[in-house]
Design a protein around this motif. Structure first.
Motif, PDB file in Angstrom:
ATOM      1  N   UNK A  84      15.144   8.263  18.445  1.00  0.00           N
ATOM      2  CA  UNK A  84      16.087   7.345  18.150  1.00  0.00           C
ATOM      3  C   UNK A  84      15.428   6.545  16.758  1.00  0.00           C
ATOM      4  N   UNK A  85      16.620   6.616  15.748  1.00  0.00           N
ATOM      5  CA  UNK A  85      16.255   5.795  14.620  1.00  0.00           C
ATOM      6  C   UNK A  85      17.071   4.613  14.592  1.00  0.00           C
ATOM      7  N   UNK A  86      16.922   3.881  13.563  1.00  0.00           N
ATOM      8  CA  UNK A  86      17.541   2.476  13.696  1.00  0.00           C
ATOM      9  C   UNK A  86      18.266   2.247  12.258  1.00  0.00           C
ATOM     10  N   UNK A  87      19.411   1.643  12.121  1.00  0.00           N
ATOM     11  CA  UNK A  87      19.667   1.042  10.852  1.00  0.00           C
ATOM     12  C   UNK A  87      20.550  -0.106  10.972  1.00  0.00           C
ATOM     13  N   UNK A  88      19.724  -1.134  10.406  1.00  0.00           N
ATOM     14  CA  UNK A  88      19.890  -2.565  10.698  1.00  0.00           C
ATOM     15  C   UNK A  88      21.123  -2.992   9.552  1.00  0.00           C
ATOM     16  N   UNK A  89      21.977  -3.418  10.154  1.00  0.00           N
ATOM     17  CA  UNK A  89      23.550  -3.994   9.201  1.00  0.00           C
ATOM     18  C   UNK A  89      23.368  -5.444   9.341  1.00  0.00           C
ATOM     19  N   UNK A  90      22.994  -6.164   8.228  1.00  0.00           N
ATOM     20  CA  UNK A  90      22.872  -7.410   8.024  1.00  0.00           C
ATOM     21  C   UNK A  90      24.117  -7.978   7.249  1.00  0.00           C
ATOM     22  N   UNK A  91      24.701  -8.948   7.942  1.00  0.00           N
ATOM     23  CA  UNK A  91      26.131  -9.624   7.204  1.00  0.00           C
ATOM     24  C   UNK A  91      25.570 -11.024   6.850  1.00  0.00           C
ATOM     25  N   UNK A  92      25.837 -11.555   5.674  1.00  0.00           N
ATOM     26  CA  UNK A  92      25.396 -13.053   5.550  1.00  0.00           C
ATOM     27  C   UNK A  92      26.684 -13.565   4.730  1.00  0.00           C
ATOM     28  N   UNK A  93      26.335 -15.078   4.406  1.00  0.00           N
ATOM     29  CA  UNK A  93      27.197 -15.577   3.627  1.00  0.00           C
ATOM     30  C   UNK A  93      26.352 -16.310   2.667  1.00  0.00           C
ATOM     31  N   UNK A  94      25.667 -15.723   2.041  1.00  0.00           N
ATOM     32  CA  UNK A  94      24.822 -16.249   0.922  1.00  0.00           C
ATOM     33  C   UNK A  94      23.572 -16.643   1.231  1.00  0.00           C
ATOM     34  N   UNK A  95      22.841 -16.414   2.457  1.00  0.00           N
ATOM     35  CA  UNK A  95      21.659 -16.982   2.822  1.00  0.00           C
ATOM     36  C   UNK A  95      20.624 -16.593   1.955  1.00  0.00           C
ATOM     37  N   UNK A  96      19.604 -17.115   1.571  1.00  0.00           N
ATOM     38  CA  UNK A  96      18.674 -17.198   0.915  1.00  0.00           C
ATOM     39  C   UNK A  96      17.141 -17.620   1.748  1.00  0.00           C
ATOM     40  N   UNK A  97      16.141 -16.994   1.550  1.00  0.00           N
ATOM     41  CA  UNK A  97      14.918 -17.378   2.273  1.00  0.00           C
ATOM     42  C   UNK A  97      13.852 -18.474   1.434  1.00  0.00           C
ATOM     43  N   UNK A  98      13.828 -19.582   1.975  1.00  0.00           N
ATOM     44  CA  UNK A  98      12.777 -20.341   1.062  1.00  0.00           C
ATOM     45  C   UNK A  98      11.483 -19.790   0.694  1.00  0.00           C
TER      46      UNK A  98
END
Length: 98
Positions: A84-98
């Motif tokens: 089994x392989x994975x594909x992660x789907x990330x849905x944001x609203x403009x988040x950034x990481x400090x």
């Protein structure tokens, strides 16, 4: 990196030159985002979120020990879970990481 003419051109460019690890799109157009997210064969695809979130700790996996882009990573006895392989789907609203 290159400027492209629309989502289809972006998908072609990424399919040719991308690493198949993490790709992101910033758009308010939901149809364009869905086309991008579903068309790419990358481990992580993101909509309106920084690629800085592509990190083992951010996904709750603890410290990252490496980056894998291969499709079949199992070694030794192989069962269904190892295939089994994975594909992660990330849905944001403009988040950034400090």
């Amino acid at each position: 990196m290159r400027a492209v003419d629309g989502v289809e051109d972006a998908i072609r460019h990424i399919a040719t030159y991308g690493s198949q690890h993490t790709e992101a799109i910033v758009t308010e157009d939901a149809r364009t985002a869905e086309r991008f997210l579903s068309a790419l064969d990358s481990a992580i695809v993101m909509h309106n979120a920084s690629t800085q979130f592509a990190d083992g700790a951010e996904f709750g996996m603890g410290a990252e020990i490496g980056i894998g882009t291969g499709k079949l990573h199992a070694r030794g006895p192989v069962g269904v879970e190892q295939l089994t392989i994975f594909k992660y789907v990330v849905r944001g609203t403009g988040q950034t990481r400090p």
